[in-house]
Enzyme design. Structure first.
Site, PDB file in Angstrom:
ATOM      1  CB  ALA A  54     -16.173  49.934  -0.066  1.00 52.26           C
ATOM      2  CG  ASP A  55     -18.328  46.185  -5.257  1.00 52.04           C
ATOM      3  OD1 ASP A  55     -17.217  46.027  -5.803  1.00 52.04           O
ATOM      4  OD2 ASP A  55     -19.397  46.156  -5.888  1.00 52.04           O
ATOM      5  CD  GLN A  56     -20.436  53.789  -6.100  1.00 53.87           C
ATOM      6  OE1 GLN A  56     -19.590  54.058  -6.949  1.00 53.87           O
ATOM      7  NE2 GLN A  56     -20.858  54.671  -5.220  1.00 53.87           N
ATOM      8  CB  ALA A 109     -21.853  47.192  -0.167  1.00 52.63           C
TER       9      ALA A 109
END
Length: 202
Positions: free
Chosen positions: A78-80, A115
């Site tokens: 995940a990434d933000q 994401a």
């Protein structure tokens, strides 16, 4: 209770306690294997400017990195990204930068683009981006200092210098978006994908 039906536990390519908590609370068996990538270098090389596309790319790159080492496992990454208009924010390097970020965000509405990607056998099988809109209340210099004194060094581990699951909640007057997106893992679309793969029993 676990709802996981896979032969082996999932792999979460993150050391985020919030993401680990979300997967654990959902009854998924997993182990955390953080992915060490140079996010800024990947972003600059890609030429991408839209925050959602950047978050998706970074999540996919993290998933692929760990999947290359563990090809038989399902890897979640995940990434933000945080965007205020055209400006993208990164984690503050220290208190002075945390003050500057909070001053910029105070009284404005920003977007969190979260994401998630799933890889298996060195290939990305699933990717999704969710958005939350966060309206921070107007903050005086004294209020920012008081908050940072109370929150301590933890503010440097989160983009925007706040953690909504902690003291950061006091900074906001309105939030539009689901809790999972805000914590950095779009859990509902992830669960739908895993269910579609026959990997969940619920």
């Amino acid at each position: 209770m676990t709802s996981w039906r896979g032969k082996d536990p999932l792999v979460l390519a993150s050391q985020s306690r919030a993401r680990q908590m979300l997967l654990g609370n959902a009854g998924l068996a997993f182990e955390a294997v953080p992915a060490d990538i140079d996010e800024r270098a990947i972003q600059e090389k890609s030429g991408l400017l839209k925050p959602g596309e950047i978050a998706a790319l970074l999540a996919q790159q993290k998933a692929l990195l760990i999947s290359a080492k563990m090809p038989d496992r399902y890897v979640i990454a995940a990434d933000q990204t945080l965007a205020l208009g055209q400006r993208l924010f990164s984690k503050p390097a220290g208190r002075p930068q945390a003050v500057e970020q909070l001053r910029a965000l105070a009284g404005n509405t920003h977007e969190l683009h979260s994401a998630v990607a799933v890889a298996h056998g060195g290939k990305v099988l699933f990717s999704d981006v969710s958005v939350a809109r966060m309206t921070m209340r107007h903050l005086s210099g004294d209020e920012i200092r008081t908050y940072l004194d109370a929150a301590g060094d933890r503010v440097t581990t989160s983009v925007g210098a706040y953690q909504l699951e902690g003291l950061g909640v006091h900074l906001f007057e309105r939030i539009d978006g689901d809790h999972f997106t805000i914590l950095g893992l779009p859990l509902l679309p992830l669960l739908a994908f895993l269910r579609g793969q026959g990997l969940l029993g619920v």
